[in-house]
Scaffold this active site. Structure first.
Site, PDB file in Angstrom:
ATOM      1  N   CYS A 118       0.823  -1.208   0.000  1.00 22.76           N
ATOM      2  CA  CYS A 118       0.000   0.000   0.000  1.00 22.76           C
ATOM      3  C   CYS A 118       0.855   1.255   0.000  1.00 22.76           C
ATOM      4  O   CYS A 118       2.021   1.238   0.368  1.00 22.76           O
ATOM      5  CB  CYS A 118      -0.912   0.034   1.224  1.00 22.76           C
ATOM      6  SG  CYS A 118      -2.031  -1.364   1.358  1.00 22.76           S
ATOM      7  N   GLY A 173      -2.492  -0.730  -2.809  1.00 20.98           N
ATOM      8  CA  GLY A 173      -3.613   0.022  -2.283  1.00 20.98           C
ATOM      9  C   GLY A 173      -3.195   1.470  -2.053  1.00 20.98           C
ATOM     10  O   GLY A 173      -2.002   1.779  -2.009  1.00 20.98           O
ATOM     11  N   ASN A 190      -2.260   3.791   5.227  1.00 20.73           N
ATOM     12  CA  ASN A 190      -2.609   2.812   4.204  1.00 20.73           C
ATOM     13  C   ASN A 190      -4.050   2.341   4.442  1.00 20.73           C
ATOM     14  O   ASN A 190      -4.662   2.675   5.456  1.00 20.73           O
ATOM     15  CB  ASN A 190      -1.612   1.650   4.232  1.00 20.73           C
ATOM     16  CG  ASN A 190      -1.761   0.797   5.475  1.00 20.73           C
ATOM     17  OD1 ASN A 190      -1.976   1.302   6.568  1.00 20.73           O
ATOM     18  ND2 ASN A 190      -1.651  -0.507   5.319  1.00 20.73           N
ATOM     19  N   PRO A 191      -4.650   1.572   3.520  1.00 24.67           N
ATOM     20  CA  PRO A 191      -6.080   1.253   3.634  1.00 24.67           C
ATOM     21  C   PRO A 191      -6.525   0.575   4.919  1.00 24.67           C
ATOM     22  O   PRO A 191      -7.682   0.719   5.314  1.00 24.67           O
ATOM     23  CB  PRO A 191      -6.327   0.359   2.412  1.00 24.67           C
ATOM     24  CG  PRO A 191      -5.392   0.885   1.391  1.00 24.67           C
ATOM     25  CD  PRO A 191      -4.135   1.201   2.176  1.00 24.67           C
ATOM     26  N   CYS A 192      -5.653  -0.142   5.581  1.00 31.73           N
ATOM     27  CA  CYS A 192      -6.082  -0.816   6.817  1.00 31.73           C
ATOM     28  C   CYS A 192      -5.586  -0.143   8.089  1.00 31.73           C
ATOM     29  O   CYS A 192      -5.883  -0.604   9.194  1.00 31.73           O
ATOM     30  CB  CYS A 192      -5.646  -2.275   6.789  1.00 31.73           C
ATOM     31  SG  CYS A 192      -6.505  -3.244   5.532  1.00 31.73           S
ATOM     32  N   GLU A 250      -2.537   0.315   9.520  1.00 31.60           N
ATOM     33  CA  GLU A 250      -1.403  -0.086  10.358  1.00 31.60           C
ATOM     34  C   GLU A 250      -0.118   0.673  10.029  1.00 31.60           C
ATOM     35  O   GLU A 250       0.856   0.591  10.778  1.00 31.60           O
ATOM     36  CB  GLU A 250      -1.153  -1.593  10.263  1.00 31.60           C
ATOM     37  CG  GLU A 250      -0.541  -2.071   8.958  1.00 31.60           C
ATOM     38  CD  GLU A 250      -1.560  -2.358   7.878  1.00 31.60           C
ATOM     39  OE1 GLU A 250      -1.191  -2.992   6.861  1.00 31.60           O
ATOM     40  OE2 GLU A 250      -2.726  -1.955   8.043  1.00 31.60           O
ATOM     41  N   GLY A 284      -4.898 -10.913   6.456  1.00 29.63           N
ATOM     42  CA  GLY A 284      -6.032 -11.811   6.252  1.00 29.63           C
ATOM     43  C   GLY A 284      -5.785 -12.916   5.251  1.00 29.63           C
ATOM     44  O   GLY A 284      -5.901 -14.109   5.576  1.00 29.63           O
ATOM     45  N   THR A 285      -5.407 -12.560   4.028  1.00 28.09           N
ATOM     46  CA  THR A 285      -5.264 -13.572   2.986  1.00 28.09           C
ATOM     47  C   THR A 285      -4.045 -14.453   3.206  1.00 28.09           C
ATOM     48  O   THR A 285      -4.094 -15.667   2.985  1.00 28.09           O
ATOM     49  CB  THR A 285      -5.193 -12.898   1.606  1.00 28.09           C
ATOM     50  OG1 THR A 285      -6.323 -12.026   1.455  1.00 28.09           O
ATOM     51  CG2 THR A 285      -5.224 -13.928   0.503  1.00 28.09           C
ATOM     52  N   ILE A 286      -2.933 -13.858   3.656  1.00 28.85           N
ATOM     53  CA  ILE A 286      -1.759 -14.703   3.896  1.00 28.85           C
ATOM     54  C   ILE A 286      -1.992 -15.644   5.071  1.00 28.85           C
ATOM     55  O   ILE A 286      -1.404 -16.734   5.123  1.00 28.85           O
ATOM     56  CB  ILE A 286      -0.481 -13.861   4.099  1.00 28.85           C
ATOM     57  CG1 ILE A 286      -0.625 -12.891   5.272  1.00 28.85           C
ATOM     58  CG2 ILE A 286      -0.095 -13.134   2.829  1.00 28.85           C
ATOM     59  CD1 ILE A 286       0.672 -12.144   5.605  1.00 28.85           C
TER      60      ILE A 286
END
Length: 559
Positions: free
Chosen positions: A81, A110, A262-264, A266, A430-432
């Site tokens: 991101c 992102g 960034n989008p989430c 962190e 999440g995906t990892i």
């Protein structure tokens, strides 16, 4: 040899991370290790072996863009991101920024954007004498662009939009996502100042202003606070970013100003900054699980950290950047975001409840171990490769986070500098985490012990795939038939908001960037109790807060 724990993990690999005809996840991990070793000045084969060992068994999980793009030769970025440049309040500036965001999204990154610099709705335009439609209307351009650019991508386009709490259009901003289907590619957050929180506590007026156009009015701070929290109650957004705290704790406050993440959330970043992410899977470091001697092997965690830091630092050397300014800004600081995932599973394997004092203690010890060894590794990299270009010894050592580091680390930084301005962040992962068998993601507790996931197949059909918590499967392999899981297998719905905030607060002192954490609450929570969560987050010294309540706009599940 690394194997998939379930069909969902294999599906994620095939659709997200597999490159062309790679026959196995091992081939993917071989590719990533070799690609990152290309940044080494010598012994590339040896470093590739060390990197590959860290990836084995999903012990270390680089960010998804690294897994998908490293070594492919594709025109993609390995950075998850970015925060985009400061918006120029002109039509030319807006569309230049839109163009840069489109290129970044196209190449896999992102984007986060602060829309505060745009004049409020109704303000006169410079060239034509007309009236501005306001920042929220321009966010619709970003929304349509993102949907178009990422339409056929396996990774849904992700954006963060933020606005300062003193912007005249802040009420429109916080209400923008209360209608289902609006700004669905955006996460939105409000930049909340300490002065605003004091005004809320004192029931004082709050000034909304945009000085350039003389746009100014006063609002009751508590009314605006209720609007912010009310938006989250109705649609899970906006989140809040305690921006004064973020800026005060920034290691580079002496040379940059942060206004977005960034989008989430962190990684708070300056204009054109980027995030270079990776997560250590704590569930793989539990020894003798479900026994009286169960322990988290912190020595093994410490041993993998220098390898992970080196891998992530190498990403800066081999990645492409969609926009030249991103390369200049990013490489001037070489920020890293090394964090954790699998925390919920690890605690269950240790026999500790997520919402217990001992559970928080183990989590804090793990993060302290990671960040201290990450700083030590970055000192060694600075001695070998040189410090990041914006390093200035005195102001850097005076930064609050750096000032709290052990004296031995501070002495090393004073002598050799630091390769990376920031080292730690806890991403959603999440995906990892699904790739790693479905371990609990990031700092989150176990979401559910068992269930099903709807998975879209390559032919377009949707299949129901059974999933189970990896820690539960490991326990069942040892337990007597028909036995009930022990109390340590607590899930998100059984953990109070206070306990979720306390876990975040326990780890924040050991994170120099920030933590992505969603506090999950029941649908029937009273509004006053819901609002109190945000106030409590501020009291606990957190950098931000996001709360999810099942609602008609976003539905009932957020993972």
């Amino acid at each position: 040899m690394t194997e998939f724990a379930n069909p969902l993990a294999a599906h994620v690999w095939r659709t997200r991370y597999r490159f062309e005809d790679e026959p196995s996840i091992d081939a993917t991990l071989d590719r990533v290790a070799a690609a990152l070793a290309e940044a080494e000045a010598s012994d590339q084969a040896g470093w590739a072996r060390r990197f590959r060992d860290a990836l084995e068994g999903f012990r270390f999980l680089p960010g998804g863009r690294i897994l998908a793009g490293a070594g492919t030769g594709r025109r993609v970025t390995l950075m998850n991101c970015f925060v985009m440049g400061t918006l120029d309040d002109s039509l030319e500036g807006i569309f230049t920024a839109l163009h840069e965001a489109a290129i970044t999204l196209q190449q896999g990154g992102g984007v986060g954007t602060d829309f505060s610099p745009l004049r409020p709705k109704g303000a006169r335009t410079d060239a034509t004498g007309g009236r501005s439609s306001g920042p929220v209307s321009f966010m619709q351009l970003w929304e349509q662009m993102c949907a178009t650019v990422t339409d056929n991508s396996p990774r849904r386009g992700a954006m963060m939009g933020v606005m300062a709490c003193d912007h005249p259009d802040i009420h429109a901003f916080v209400a923008a996502k209360r209608v289902a289907g609006k700004l669905t590619h955006f996460n939105v957050s409000v930049l909340v100042y300490d002065a605003f929180m004091r005004a809320v506590a004192d029931d004082a007026p709050w000034r909304l202003n945009f000085p350039r156009f003389g746009s100014e009015r006063s609002a009751r701070a508590r009314d605006l606070w209720d609007a912010i929290v009310g938006g989250a109650y109705a649609s899970a957004e906006p989140g809040v970013l305690f921006i004064d705290r973020i800026r005060a704790e920034d290691n580079l406050a002496y040379c940059e100003t942060i206004s977005a993440t960034n989008p989430c959330g962190e990684i708070p970043l300056p204009p054109y900054g980027a995030c270079d992410l990776g997560s250590i899977n704590l569930a793989t470091f539990v020894r003798d699980p479900f026994t009286a001697s169960a322990r988290l092997d912190l020595e093994a965690v410490a041993a993998i950290v220098p390898v992970a830091v080196r891998m992530l630092d190498n990403v800066w050397s081999v990645t492409r950047f969609p926009v030249p300014a991103q390369a200049e800004q990013g490489r001037s600081s070489r920020r890293l975001g090394l964090g954790i995932t699998g925390l919920g599973d690890a605690l269950a394997m240790l026999g500790l409840r997520y919402d217990s004092v001992p559970g928080r203690g183990v989590a804090a010890d793990a993060m302290r171990t990671i960040v201290e060894h990450a700083y030590a590794a970055s000192v060694e990299l600075a001695r070998e490769r040189g410090a990041f270009p914006r390093f200035e010894r005195e102001p850097f050592l005076a930064a609050p986070f750096v000032a709290r580091l052990p004296s031995a680390l501070r002495d090393g930084i004073a002598r050799h500098g630091l390769r990376n301005s920031h080292l730690a962040a806890i991403a959603p992962a999440g995906t990892i985490s699904v790739l790693a068998g479905g371990v609990s993601s990031g700092i989150e507790p176990i979401y559910a012990l068992e269930g099903t996931r709807r998975v879209r197949q390559e032919d377009g059909t949707v299949a129901e795939v059974a999933v189970a918590c990896p820690a539960l499967l490991a326990w069942r392999a040892r337990a007597a038939a028909g036995a009930s899981p022990p109390e340590a297998f607590v899930t998100a719905t059984g953990i109070t908001p206070e306990a979720q905030l306390l876990m975040q607060a326990a780890l924040q002192p050991h994170v120099d960037n920030a933590i992505s954490k969603t506090t999950n609450v029941a649908a029937d929570i009273a509004f006053a109790d819901f609002a109190a969560i945000y106030s409590r987050a501020f009291e606990l010294g957190l950098k931000g807060c996001t709360v999810f309540r099942p609602n008609p706009v976003t539905g009932s599940i957020l993972r």
